[in-house]
Design a protein around this motif. Structure first.
Motif, PDB file in Angstrom:
ATOM      1  N   VAL A  59      68.439  54.988  88.269  1.00  0.00           N
ATOM      2  CA  VAL A  59      68.817  54.700  89.654  1.00  0.00           C
ATOM      3  C   VAL A  59      70.311  54.920  89.868  1.00  0.00           C
ATOM      4  CG1 VAL A  59      69.283  52.227  89.358  1.00  0.00           C
ATOM      5  CG2 VAL A  59      68.433  53.069  91.550  1.00  0.00           C
ATOM      6  N   THR A  60      71.102  54.797  88.808  1.00  0.00           N
ATOM      7  CA  THR A  60      72.546  55.010  88.953  1.00  0.00           C
ATOM      8  C   THR A  60      72.910  56.487  88.962  1.00  0.00           C
ATOM      9  OG1 THR A  60      72.987  54.899  86.561  1.00  0.00           O
ATOM     10  CG2 THR A  60      72.959  52.821  87.773  1.00  0.00           C
ATOM     11  N   HIS A  61      71.946  57.369  88.661  1.00  0.00           N
ATOM     12  CA  HIS A  61      72.205  58.808  88.756  1.00  0.00           C
ATOM     13  C   HIS A  61      72.585  59.228  90.178  1.00  0.00           C
ATOM     14  CE1 HIS A  61      71.467  59.773  84.742  1.00  0.00           C
ATOM     15  NE2 HIS A  61      70.250  60.293  84.795  1.00  0.00           N
ATOM     16  N   PHE A  62      72.185  58.451  91.155  1.00  0.00           N
ATOM     17  CA  PHE A  62      72.422  58.833  92.541  1.00  0.00           C
ATOM     18  C   PHE A  62      73.870  58.587  92.979  1.00  0.00           C
ATOM     19  CE2 PHE A  62      67.939  58.182  92.093  1.00  0.00           C
ATOM     20  CZ  PHE A  62      67.365  59.151  92.880  1.00  0.00           C
ATOM     21  N   CYS A  63      74.616  57.834  92.201  1.00  0.00           N
ATOM     22  CA  CYS A  63      75.933  57.386  92.654  1.00  0.00           C
ATOM     23  C   CYS A  63      76.965  58.507  92.707  1.00  0.00           C
ATOM     24  CB  CYS A  63      76.423  56.251  91.753  1.00  0.00           C
ATOM     25  SG  CYS A  63      75.332  54.815  91.749  1.00  0.00           S
ATOM     26  N   ALA A  64      77.216  59.148  91.578  1.00  0.00           N
ATOM     27  CA  ALA A  64      78.298  60.143  91.526  1.00  0.00           C
ATOM     28  C   ALA A  64      78.112  61.293  92.510  1.00  0.00           C
ATOM     29  CB  ALA A  64      78.458  60.667  90.100  1.00  0.00           C
ATOM     30  N   PRO A  65      76.934  61.931  92.565  1.00  0.00           N
ATOM     31  CA  PRO A  65      76.821  63.073  93.497  1.00  0.00           C
ATOM     32  C   PRO A  65      76.969  62.662  94.953  1.00  0.00           C
ATOM     33  CG  PRO A  65      74.698  62.537  92.531  1.00  0.00           C
ATOM     34  CD  PRO A  65      75.718  61.773  91.754  1.00  0.00           C
ATOM     35  N   ILE A  66      76.461  61.477  95.310  1.00  0.00           N
ATOM     36  CA  ILE A  66      76.597  61.038  96.693  1.00  0.00           C
ATOM     37  C   ILE A  66      78.045  60.696  97.000  1.00  0.00           C
ATOM     38  CG2 ILE A  66      75.924  59.269  98.369  1.00  0.00           C
ATOM     39  CD1 ILE A  66      73.176  59.225  97.038  1.00  0.00           C
ATOM     40  N   PHE A  67      78.757  60.086  96.048  1.00  0.00           N
ATOM     41  CA  PHE A  67      80.180  59.812  96.240  1.00  0.00           C
ATOM     42  C   PHE A  67      80.965  61.093  96.464  1.00  0.00           C
ATOM     43  CE2 PHE A  67      80.179  55.458  94.277  1.00  0.00           C
ATOM     44  CZ  PHE A  67      80.792  54.845  95.340  1.00  0.00           C
ATOM     45  N   VAL A  68      80.725  62.069  95.614  1.00  0.00           N
ATOM     46  CA  VAL A  68      81.466  63.329  95.725  1.00  0.00           C
ATOM     47  C   VAL A  68      81.117  64.032  97.031  1.00  0.00           C
ATOM     48  CG1 VAL A  68      81.878  65.568  94.662  1.00  0.00           C
ATOM     49  CG2 VAL A  68      81.601  63.547  93.217  1.00  0.00           C
ATOM     50  N   PHE A  69      79.840  64.021  97.386  1.00  0.00           N
ATOM     51  CA  PHE A  69      79.400  64.611  98.654  1.00  0.00           C
ATOM     52  C   PHE A  69      80.097  63.923  99.828  1.00  0.00           C
ATOM     53  CE2 PHE A  69      76.541  64.596 102.323  1.00  0.00           C
ATOM     54  CZ  PHE A  69      76.226  65.934 102.454  1.00  0.00           C
ATOM     55  N   LEU A  70      80.126  62.598  99.828  1.00  0.00           N
ATOM     56  CA  LEU A  70      80.756  61.864 100.932  1.00  0.00           C
ATOM     57  C   LEU A  70      82.264  62.069 100.962  1.00  0.00           C
ATOM     58  CD1 LEU A  70      78.786  58.477 100.951  1.00  0.00           C
ATOM     59  CD2 LEU A  70      78.513  60.444 102.477  1.00  0.00           C
ATOM     60  N   SER A  71      82.864  62.342  99.801  1.00  0.00           N
ATOM     61  CA  SER A  71      84.292  62.648  99.813  1.00  0.00           C
ATOM     62  C   SER A  71      84.548  63.937 100.569  1.00  0.00           C
ATOM     63  CB  SER A  71      84.830  62.737  98.386  1.00  0.00           C
ATOM     64  OG  SER A  71      84.379  63.911  97.733  1.00  0.00           O
ATOM     65  N   GLY A  72      83.628  64.905 100.438  1.00  0.00           N
ATOM     66  CA  GLY A  72      83.752  66.134 101.209  1.00  0.00           C
ATOM     67  C   GLY A  72      83.585  65.894 102.696  1.00  0.00           C
ATOM     68  N   VAL A  73      82.628  65.035 103.064  1.00  0.00           N
ATOM     69  CA  VAL A  73      82.459  64.662 104.473  1.00  0.00           C
ATOM     70  C   VAL A  73      83.738  64.033 105.001  1.00  0.00           C
ATOM     71  CG1 VAL A  73      81.184  63.202 106.082  1.00  0.00           C
ATOM     72  CG2 VAL A  73      79.960  64.355 104.227  1.00  0.00           C
ATOM     73  N   LEU A 200      83.772  72.370  88.223  1.00  0.00           N
ATOM     74  CA  LEU A 200      83.265  73.201  89.313  1.00  0.00           C
ATOM     75  C   LEU A 200      81.874  72.832  89.831  1.00  0.00           C
ATOM     76  CD1 LEU A 200      84.742  76.705  88.441  1.00  0.00           C
ATOM     77  CD2 LEU A 200      85.534  75.015  90.109  1.00  0.00           C
ATOM     78  N   PRO A 201      80.937  72.370  89.004  1.00  0.00           N
ATOM     79  CA  PRO A 201      79.674  71.918  89.604  1.00  0.00           C
ATOM     80  C   PRO A 201      79.876  70.776  90.595  1.00  0.00           C
ATOM     81  CG  PRO A 201      79.404  72.271  87.255  1.00  0.00           C
ATOM     82  CD  PRO A 201      80.862  72.394  87.539  1.00  0.00           C
ATOM     83  N   TRP A 202      80.816  69.867  90.289  1.00  0.00           N
ATOM     84  CA  TRP A 202      81.104  68.763  91.219  1.00  0.00           C
ATOM     85  C   TRP A 202      81.898  69.262  92.422  1.00  0.00           C
ATOM     86  CZ3 TRP A 202      78.351  64.573  90.631  1.00  0.00           C
ATOM     87  CH2 TRP A 202      77.840  64.277  89.361  1.00  0.00           C
ATOM     88  N   THR A 203      82.742  70.259  92.214  1.00  0.00           N
ATOM     89  CA  THR A 203      83.453  70.872  93.339  1.00  0.00           C
ATOM     90  C   THR A 203      82.453  71.435  94.340  1.00  0.00           C
ATOM     91  OG1 THR A 203      85.355  71.434  91.949  1.00  0.00           O
ATOM     92  CG2 THR A 203      85.113  72.646  94.011  1.00  0.00           C
ATOM     93  N   GLY A 204      81.379  72.042  93.831  1.00  0.00           N
ATOM     94  CA  GLY A 204      80.343  72.559  94.716  1.00  0.00           C
ATOM     95  C   GLY A 204      79.744  71.462  95.585  1.00  0.00           C
ATOM     96  N   VAL A 205      79.532  70.279  95.011  1.00  0.00           N
ATOM     97  CA  VAL A 205      78.979  69.157  95.779  1.00  0.00           C
ATOM     98  C   VAL A 205      79.969  68.717  96.857  1.00  0.00           C
ATOM     99  CG1 VAL A 205      78.149  66.780  95.636  1.00  0.00           C
ATOM    100  CG2 VAL A 205      77.558  68.413  93.831  1.00  0.00           C
ATOM    101  N   MET A 206      81.252  68.673  96.526  1.00  0.00           N
ATOM    102  CA  MET A 206      82.252  68.300  97.530  1.00  0.00           C
ATOM    103  C   MET A 206      82.310  69.326  98.657  1.00  0.00           C
ATOM    104  SD  MET A 206      86.373  67.649  97.239  1.00  0.00           S
ATOM    105  CE  MET A 206      86.237  66.042  96.496  1.00  0.00           C
TER     106      MET A 206
END
Length: 396
Positions: A59-73, A200-206
């Motif tokens: 369930v904690t797998h959802f945290c990092a990608p959503i955080f990085v995505f929201l940082s881009g928002v 770079l994979p996380w940069t893509g999410v941002m």
């Protein structure tokens, strides 16, 4: 956490989503330091795990990608109030600040070692570098930046099959930018860098989040936004189901039939976070987009509770780590460990000897105590940010 940029009129669905995953995130960090399996047990190893332990981690797998995505928002929302040159300068300074925070504050929080024999590069590092890269590309059209983000998310898994000679400069660069999954780089005989987050994979999410930020323009209709978020969520989830079902491209760890249905399901969803695979991004971001859509007009005490944490992410992120480690030190002495046991051989973390931890039920109690203890400090700082406009608040 470090992903929010100061927004005068906050968007409640973003704060609610961020608050939810911040609280879930704390569960993983409490488990790291206070579970009897510790940070070195693998709760996703199907040969040794249990369903409750697996799902506690999953369930904690959802945290990092959503955080990085929201940082881009959030970057997009800030861009609507700044010129391109102002935005570029801000993102570079913000990115450098986050890298410094990761190396100095967060590495100390993890290890409690003032000599910094180990430095951990994790999500704050990835966000900081990604902000600098976004600053350099901020002059491009938003759709181009979004397309680059999608290309990075979709294409980076292809690089995992490349054969590069180990310990070469090419190998180091490949790990730093694309494939790090707990890579260790020795600075000398006693100082090491642990790189968990390939950039770079996380940069893509941002970058993808930056594109989705356009949904929150003032002239964008709420119903149209909700409909688009729902459609995007369903599309990503469908992509995950199809890709995972055929066990093809998109994750280096294929699933397989296990000893029973529960473990087979666990195998199916046991996707790769380090680095974030295409399937991992599809599943986690689909859930994040769904929550954004469903909380568009959320109200009530529960929504307000999550918003309190979500409105002060950086403040909460720093405090919760140091509070967890303070609890770890207290447990160390209460359990009767000696000062000679502060250092454990081959363990970069201090105050984590074998036998320190508890069963999973006790870990959950510690987790609830940690997040509830931080509620009133977070509420105070949230109110402070709403009523003050000092320049440094945009960095917290």
């Amino acid at each position: 956490m470090a992903t929010t940029l100061s927004i005068k009129q906050r968007i409640q669905s973003i704060d609610i989503l961020r608050g939810i995953i911040m609280l879930v995130m704390a569960l993983d960090h409490v488990r790291d330091f206070l579970h009897d399996a510790g940070a070195f047990g693998d709760p996703t190893n199907l040969k040794t795990t249990t369903p409750i332990l697996f799902f506690t981690r999953f369930v904690t797998h959802f945290c990092a990608p959503i955080f990085v995505f929201l940082s881009g928002v959030s970057v997009y929302l800030v861009s609507t109030r700044r010129t391109k040159s102002e935005l570029t300068g801000f993102l570079i300074k913000r990115g450098l600040w986050l890298i410094l925070v990761e190396i100095v504050l967060m590495s100390l929080a993890f290890s409690l070692n003032p000599l910094y024999n180990s430095v951990a590069l994790q999500v704050i590092w990835a966000i900081g570098v990604s902000m600098i890269l976004l600053a350099l590309l901020s002059w491009l059209p938003i759709r181009v930046i979004g397309a680059i983000g999608i290309l990075l998310i979709v294409g980076h898994d292809a690089l995992t099959t490349l054969k590069i000679a180990p310990n070469t400069s090419e190998d180091v660069l490949m790990k730093i930018f694309f494939t790090a999954r707990g890579s260790v780089f020795a600075l000398d005989n006693s100082h090491f860098v642990f790189d968990l987050y390939a950039i770079l994979p996380w940069t893509g999410v941002m970058f993808l989040g930056y594109l989705f930020g356009t949904l929150y323009k003032s002239d964008y209709k709420a119903e149209s936004r909700k409909r688009f978020l729902m459609l995007s969520s369903l599309s990503l989830f469908a992509a995950f189901i199809v890709l995972r079902s055929i066990n093809g491209y998109g994750d280096p760890a294929p699933w397989a039939v296990q000893k029973d249905g529960v473990f087979t399901f666990m195998s199916f969803i046991n996707i790769s976070k380090y680095p974030p695979s295409l399937m991992y991004c599809c599943l986690t971001l689909s859930v994040g987009l769904l929550i954004l859509a469903l909380t568009e007009n959320a109200s009530g005490k529960l929504a307000a509770f999550f918003k309190t944490y979500g409105s002060v992410p950086f403040f909460y992120y720093i405090l919760h780590f140091y509070l967890i480690r303070l609890v770890t030190v207290a447990v160390f002495f209460i359990k009767g460990f000696k000062t000679s046991e502060i250092i454990t051989p081959n363990d970069p973390f201090l105050f984590t000897p074998p036998g320190l931890g508890f069963n999973l039920g006790v870990v959950y109690l510690f987790w609830l105590g940690i997040i509830l203890t931080l509620y009133y400090p977070c509420r105070w700082f949230s109110n402070y940010k709403k009523t003050h406009r000092q320049w440094w608040l945009s960095y917290l």
